[in-house]
Design a protein around this motif. Structure first.
Motif, PDB file in Angstrom:
ATOM      1  N   GLY A  63       0.870  -1.166   0.000  1.00  0.00           N
ATOM      2  CA  GLY A  63       0.000   0.000   0.000  1.00  0.00           C
ATOM      3  C   GLY A  63       0.902   1.210   0.000  1.00  0.00           C
ATOM      4  O   GLY A  63       1.346   1.671   1.059  1.00  0.00           O
ATOM      5  N   PRO A  64       1.263   1.734  -1.161  1.00  0.00           N
ATOM      6  CA  PRO A  64       2.309   2.766  -1.240  1.00  0.00           C
ATOM      7  C   PRO A  64       1.884   4.086  -0.617  1.00  0.00           C
ATOM      8  O   PRO A  64       0.691   4.412  -0.544  1.00  0.00           O
ATOM      9  N   THR A  65       2.873   4.833  -0.168  1.00  0.00           N
ATOM     10  CA  THR A  65       2.598   6.194   0.270  1.00  0.00           C
ATOM     11  C   THR A  65       2.341   7.055  -0.967  1.00  0.00           C
ATOM     12  O   THR A  65       2.707   6.677  -2.089  1.00  0.00           O
ATOM     13  N   PRO A  66       1.704   8.224  -0.796  1.00  0.00           N
ATOM     14  CA  PRO A  66       1.453   9.097  -1.951  1.00  0.00           C
ATOM     15  C   PRO A  66       2.752   9.478  -2.664  1.00  0.00           C
ATOM     16  O   PRO A  66       3.783   9.720  -2.020  1.00  0.00           O
ATOM     17  N   GLY A  74       5.009   6.353  -4.422  1.00  0.00           N
ATOM     18  CA  GLY A  74       5.666   6.699  -3.170  1.00  0.00           C
ATOM     19  C   GLY A  74       6.481   5.547  -2.634  1.00  0.00           C
ATOM     20  O   GLY A  74       6.814   4.610  -3.353  1.00  0.00           O
ATOM     21  N   SER A  75       6.799   5.609  -1.361  1.00  0.00           N
ATOM     22  CA  SER A  75       7.558   4.534  -0.741  1.00  0.00           C
ATOM     23  C   SER A  75       6.815   3.214  -0.924  1.00  0.00           C
ATOM     24  O   SER A  75       5.602   3.135  -0.739  1.00  0.00           O
ATOM     25  N   ALA A  76       7.542   2.179  -1.300  1.00  0.00           N
ATOM     26  CA  ALA A  76       6.902   0.939  -1.752  1.00  0.00           C
ATOM     27  C   ALA A  76       7.403  -0.280  -1.002  1.00  0.00           C
ATOM     28  O   ALA A  76       7.731  -1.308  -1.580  1.00  0.00           O
ATOM     29  N   GLY A  77       7.486  -0.178   0.333  1.00  0.00           N
ATOM     30  CA  GLY A  77       7.915  -1.317   1.138  1.00  0.00           C
ATOM     31  C   GLY A  77       6.793  -2.318   1.351  1.00  0.00           C
ATOM     32  O   GLY A  77       5.607  -1.976   1.251  1.00  0.00           O
ATOM     33  N   PRO A  78       7.116  -3.569   1.638  1.00  0.00           N
ATOM     34  CA  PRO A  78       6.118  -4.631   1.755  1.00  0.00           C
ATOM     35  C   PRO A  78       5.320  -4.576   3.050  1.00  0.00           C
ATOM     36  O   PRO A  78       5.798  -4.075   4.069  1.00  0.00           O
ATOM     37  N   THR A  79       4.103  -5.110   2.986  1.00  0.00           N
ATOM     38  CA  THR A  79       3.242  -5.278   4.148  1.00  0.00           C
ATOM     39  C   THR A  79       3.435  -6.682   4.717  1.00  0.00           C
ATOM     40  O   THR A  79       3.792  -7.609   3.996  1.00  0.00           O
ATOM     41  N   THR A  80       3.188  -6.838   6.015  1.00  0.00           N
ATOM     42  CA  THR A  80       3.269  -8.144   6.655  1.00  0.00           C
ATOM     43  C   THR A  80       2.320  -9.127   5.979  1.00  0.00           C
ATOM     44  O   THR A  80       1.113  -8.912   5.910  1.00  0.00           O
ATOM     45  N   ILE A 100       4.660 -11.427  -2.930  1.00  0.00           N
ATOM     46  CA  ILE A 100       5.813 -10.712  -2.402  1.00  0.00           C
ATOM     47  C   ILE A 100       5.380  -9.959  -1.152  1.00  0.00           C
ATOM     48  O   ILE A 100       4.419  -9.189  -1.184  1.00  0.00           O
ATOM     49  N   GLY A 101       6.071 -10.196  -0.057  1.00  0.00           N
ATOM     50  CA  GLY A 101       5.732  -9.516   1.189  1.00  0.00           C
ATOM     51  C   GLY A 101       6.874  -9.620   2.173  1.00  0.00           C
ATOM     52  O   GLY A 101       8.047  -9.621   1.794  1.00  0.00           O
ATOM     53  N   LYS A 102       6.520  -9.734   3.452  1.00  0.00           N
ATOM     54  CA  LYS A 102       7.541  -9.951   4.482  1.00  0.00           C
ATOM     55  C   LYS A 102       6.922 -10.787   5.606  1.00  0.00           C
ATOM     56  O   LYS A 102       5.723 -10.729   5.863  1.00  0.00           O
ATOM     57  N   VAL A 124      12.317  -6.303   1.010  1.00  0.00           N
ATOM     58  CA  VAL A 124      13.009  -5.790   2.180  1.00  0.00           C
ATOM     59  C   VAL A 124      12.155  -4.796   2.940  1.00  0.00           C
ATOM     60  O   VAL A 124      11.815  -3.729   2.420  1.00  0.00           O
ATOM     61  N   GLY A 125      11.784  -5.167   4.175  1.00  0.00           N
ATOM     62  CA  GLY A 125      11.082  -4.211   5.012  1.00  0.00           C
ATOM     63  C   GLY A 125      11.979  -3.027   5.331  1.00  0.00           C
ATOM     64  O   GLY A 125      13.170  -3.192   5.572  1.00  0.00           O
ATOM     65  N   GLY A 126      11.432  -1.818   5.324  1.00  0.00           N
ATOM     66  CA  GLY A 126      12.215  -0.633   5.642  1.00  0.00           C
ATOM     67  C   GLY A 126      12.999  -0.071   4.472  1.00  0.00           C
ATOM     68  O   GLY A 126      13.762   0.875   4.635  1.00  0.00           O
ATOM     69  N   ALA A 127      12.833  -0.679   3.293  1.00  0.00           N
ATOM     70  CA  ALA A 127      13.585  -0.204   2.112  1.00  0.00           C
ATOM     71  C   ALA A 127      12.631   0.272   1.022  1.00  0.00           C
ATOM     72  O   ALA A 127      12.926   0.167  -0.159  1.00  0.00           O
ATOM     73  N   GLY A 128      11.488   0.801   1.437  1.00  0.00           N
ATOM     74  CA  GLY A 128      10.461   1.186   0.479  1.00  0.00           C
ATOM     75  C   GLY A 128      10.905   2.213  -0.535  1.00  0.00           C
ATOM     76  O   GLY A 128      10.529   2.145  -1.712  1.00  0.00           O
ATOM     77  N   ALA A 129      11.716   3.177  -0.106  1.00  0.00           N
ATOM     78  CA  ALA A 129      12.173   4.221  -1.031  1.00  0.00           C
ATOM     79  C   ALA A 129      13.075   3.630  -2.107  1.00  0.00           C
ATOM     80  O   ALA A 129      13.011   4.019  -3.274  1.00  0.00           O
ATOM     81  N   LEU A 130      13.909   2.658  -1.728  1.00  0.00           N
ATOM     82  CA  LEU A 130      14.790   2.016  -2.701  1.00  0.00           C
ATOM     83  C   LEU A 130      14.000   1.135  -3.664  1.00  0.00           C
ATOM     84  O   LEU A 130      14.241   1.142  -4.868  1.00  0.00           O
ATOM     85  N   LEU A 131      13.037   0.396  -3.129  1.00  0.00           N
ATOM     86  CA  LEU A 131      12.247  -0.478  -3.976  1.00  0.00           C
ATOM     87  C   LEU A 131      11.422   0.322  -4.986  1.00  0.00           C
ATOM     88  O   LEU A 131      11.199  -0.128  -6.114  1.00  0.00           O
ATOM     89  N   SER A 132      10.970   1.489  -4.580  1.00  0.00           N
ATOM     90  CA  SER A 132      10.146   2.301  -5.475  1.00  0.00           C
ATOM     91  C   SER A 132      10.909   2.701  -6.741  1.00  0.00           C
ATOM     92  O   SER A 132      10.305   2.947  -7.789  1.00  0.00           O
ATOM     93  N   LYS A 133      12.231   2.748  -6.677  1.00  0.00           N
ATOM     94  CA  LYS A 133      13.025   3.101  -7.853  1.00  0.00           C
ATOM     95  C   LYS A 133      12.972   2.020  -8.932  1.00  0.00           C
ATOM     96  O   LYS A 133      13.286   2.283 -10.081  1.00  0.00           O
ATOM     97  N   CYS A 134      12.601   0.799  -8.524  1.00  0.00           N
ATOM     98  CA  CYS A 134      12.484  -0.298  -9.488  1.00  0.00           C
ATOM     99  C   CYS A 134      11.118  -0.310 -10.160  1.00  0.00           C
ATOM    100  O   CYS A 134      10.895  -1.107 -11.080  1.00  0.00           O
TER     101      CYS A 134
END
Length: 324
Positions: A63-66, A74-80, A100-102, A124-134
């Motif tokens: 559930g990405p941030t705006p 936005g930030s695209a880190g995984p949900t539990t 794909i999750g955590k 990777v939890g906590g790496a949403g900003a990096l994942l969003s670049k992909c």
């Protein structure tokens, strides 16, 4: 093993993926979290069609941030992932091939993964900003009223994940736990679970980690599961050049990162403290018998699972870009 795949995938590709594989996904995937899964589940129960054909597809629990100005998402880190466990077997029966999750999955989900020839990946939890670049494109295609939990179609390039549960039910998180239940000590259980990723046979892995159980030789010092992580960190990041200070520093930084994660979850790195032992309590060398009371009394099984999960997530974080 590093793998590059294109999504969606067929049965043959799913079968070729194994627990512990590093995978870079290029192609199409869909996002869906709790609310979207609940709605899709109810849609199927009502005998209606889903808003997207999930056959061969991947669903990213996101559930990405705006998105900020100029961003695709936005930030695209995984949900539990366990939040989706109730609905997942039904989705897998529809042909879904990847999730794909955590975090852990229920036994019902694992059995359904096996029955349907699917794969569960960890991002990777906590790496949403990096994942969003992909993520190169993102479009809401269903359930717009759910806001951030709407279903989105994503186009991704080299999206990094690690296979946690493969189509045979091999489970990167649970292998260490099963090792401990067999009777191996806490350090052996963690090291042996990942040793094959580095070309080390099980017998060698068990011998090299044998002395670190019980907080290093049962002296109740640094937790054996943490020691296991640190040994694995050496295999992953260690240097063989005695003059390479930068490489040494990178390895020590990895160990400190793993230690910090472990301590944040468990409150301590010290075996005696984790066991609640009194100061100066005796530390006999003979290990206790593994009785049902032992497993009920001791937090060791939880420590093993925690260490294995932390290291698996650490491995995924090391694969943020294909050139690492």
């Amino acid at each position: 093993m590093d793998r590059h795949i294109t999504a969606p995938i067929n049965k043959e590709t799913a079968r070729s993926l194994h627990a512990g594989d590093y995978v870079y996904i290029t192609g199409t995937m869909y996002t869906a979290r709790d609310a979207a899964h609940k709605r899709m589940y109810e849609t199927l129960l009502d005998g209606k069609e889903l808003p997207v054909d999930v056959s061969g597809q991947f669903i990213y629990y996101l559930g990405p941030t705006p998105a900020r100005e100029g961003q695709v998402i936005g930030s695209a880190g995984p949900t539990t992932s366990s939040r989706m466990d109730k609905y997942t077997p039904t989705m897998l029966d529809q042909g879904l091939k990847g999730m794909i999750g955590k975090g852990k999955r229920s036994s019902e989900v694992i059995e359904s993964i096996k029955q349907n020839g699917a794969v569960y990946f960890a991002a990777v939890g906590g790496a949403g900003a990096l994942l969003s670049k992909c993520i190169k494109e993102a479009e809401v295609i269903a359930y717009d009223d759910l806001g951030t939990e709407a279903i989105r179609k994503l186009r991704v390039e080299n999206f990094p994940v690690i296979v946690v549960i493969d189509n045979q039910g091999n489970n990167l998180y649970e292998t260490a736990v099963e090792n401990f239940k067999k009777g191996y000590n806490c350090s052996q259980s963690v090291v042996a679970a990942f040793a094959d990723l580095y070309g080390i046979d099980e017998a060698t892995a068990l011998r090299m980690s044998a002395s670190f159980g019980g907080g290093i030789g049962r002296m109740r010092l640094t937790c054996g599961t943490a020691c296991g992580m640190f040994m694995l960190a050496g295999l992953e990041t260690g240097s063989t050049d005695p003059s390479d200070r930068l490489a040494k520093g990178a390895n020590y930084a990895a160990v400190q990162e793993l230690a910090a994660r472990f301590k944040a979850i468990n409150g301590s790195l010290t075996c005696a403290e984790l066991l609640g032992l009194k100061k100066d309590a005796p530390t006999p060398s003979m290990p206790e018998a593994r009785t049902p009371d032992y497993y009920k009394r001791r937090p060791c099984l939880k420590m093993v699972e925690t260490a294995a999960t932390i290291f698996a997530e650490f491995l995924a974080s090391r694969r943020q870009t294909p050139d690492k």
